[in-house]
Write a protein that holds these residues in place. Structure first.
Motif, PDB file in Angstrom:
ATOM      1  N   ILE A   1       0.839  -1.203   0.000  1.00  0.00           N
ATOM      2  CA  ILE A   1       0.000   0.000   0.000  1.00  0.00           C
ATOM      3  C   ILE A   1       0.874   1.253   0.000  1.00  0.00           C
ATOM      4  O   ILE A   1       0.599   2.217  -0.729  1.00  0.00           O
ATOM      5  CB  ILE A   1      -0.960  -0.020   1.205  1.00  0.00           C
ATOM      6  N   GLY A   2       1.924   1.266   0.800  1.00  0.00           N
ATOM      7  CA  GLY A   2       2.828   2.412   0.850  1.00  0.00           C
ATOM      8  C   GLY A   2       3.547   2.643  -0.461  1.00  0.00           C
ATOM      9  O   GLY A   2       3.708   3.785  -0.905  1.00  0.00           O
TER      10      GLY A   2
ATOM     11  N   GLN B   1       2.084   9.515  -5.689  1.00  0.00           N
ATOM     12  CA  GLN B   1       2.463  10.880  -5.323  1.00  0.00           C
ATOM     13  C   GLN B   1       3.699  11.372  -6.070  1.00  0.00           C
ATOM     14  O   GLN B   1       3.724  12.502  -6.546  1.00  0.00           O
ATOM     15  CB  GLN B   1       2.733  10.982  -3.822  1.00  0.00           C
ATOM     16  N   LEU B   2       4.705  10.533  -6.153  1.00  0.00           N
ATOM     17  CA  LEU B   2       5.971  10.979  -6.723  1.00  0.00           C
ATOM     18  C   LEU B   2       5.958  11.076  -8.244  1.00  0.00           C
ATOM     19  O   LEU B   2       6.449  12.036  -8.820  1.00  0.00           O
ATOM     20  CB  LEU B   2       7.105  10.067  -6.267  1.00  0.00           C
ATOM     21  N   ASP B   3       5.430  10.070  -8.895  1.00  0.00           N
ATOM     22  CA  ASP B   3       5.499  10.032 -10.351  1.00  0.00           C
ATOM     23  C   ASP B   3       4.142  10.128 -11.020  1.00  0.00           C
ATOM     24  O   ASP B   3       4.046  10.008 -12.239  1.00  0.00           O
ATOM     25  CB  ASP B   3       6.191   8.755 -10.817  1.00  0.00           C
TER      26      ASP B   3
END
Length: 72
Positions: free
Chosen positions: A30-31, A38-40
């Motif tokens: 999940i993380g 979020q990042l890409d």
């Protein structure tokens, strides 16, 4: 650590540790999915996530079932 009794089920020490490990792996999946989003801005398909979530339980099923006892 003692055995955990829930209803008619008794979870031995090893069952609790293996289930905790499976929950940890679920959190990692999940993380990683949230971090990728979020990042890409990459969306990971649910059809990839669900097998990854169930994989530890399938692989460790025998070990879990050996350490859980049902009381009639």
């Amino acid at each position: 650590m003692k055995s955990l009794k829930i209803g008619k089920l008794t979870f031995n020490k090893k069952a609790i540790l293996v289930l905790t490990f499976c929950f940890f792996l679920n959190g990692v999946v999940i993380g990683a999915s949230a971090a990728a989003k979020q990042l890409d801005d990459i969306s990971i398909s649910i059809f990839i996530l669900m097998p990854l979530m169930f994989l530890p339980y399938v692989l460790l099923r025998k070990r879990i079932s050996r350490n859980i006892e049902a009381i009639n």
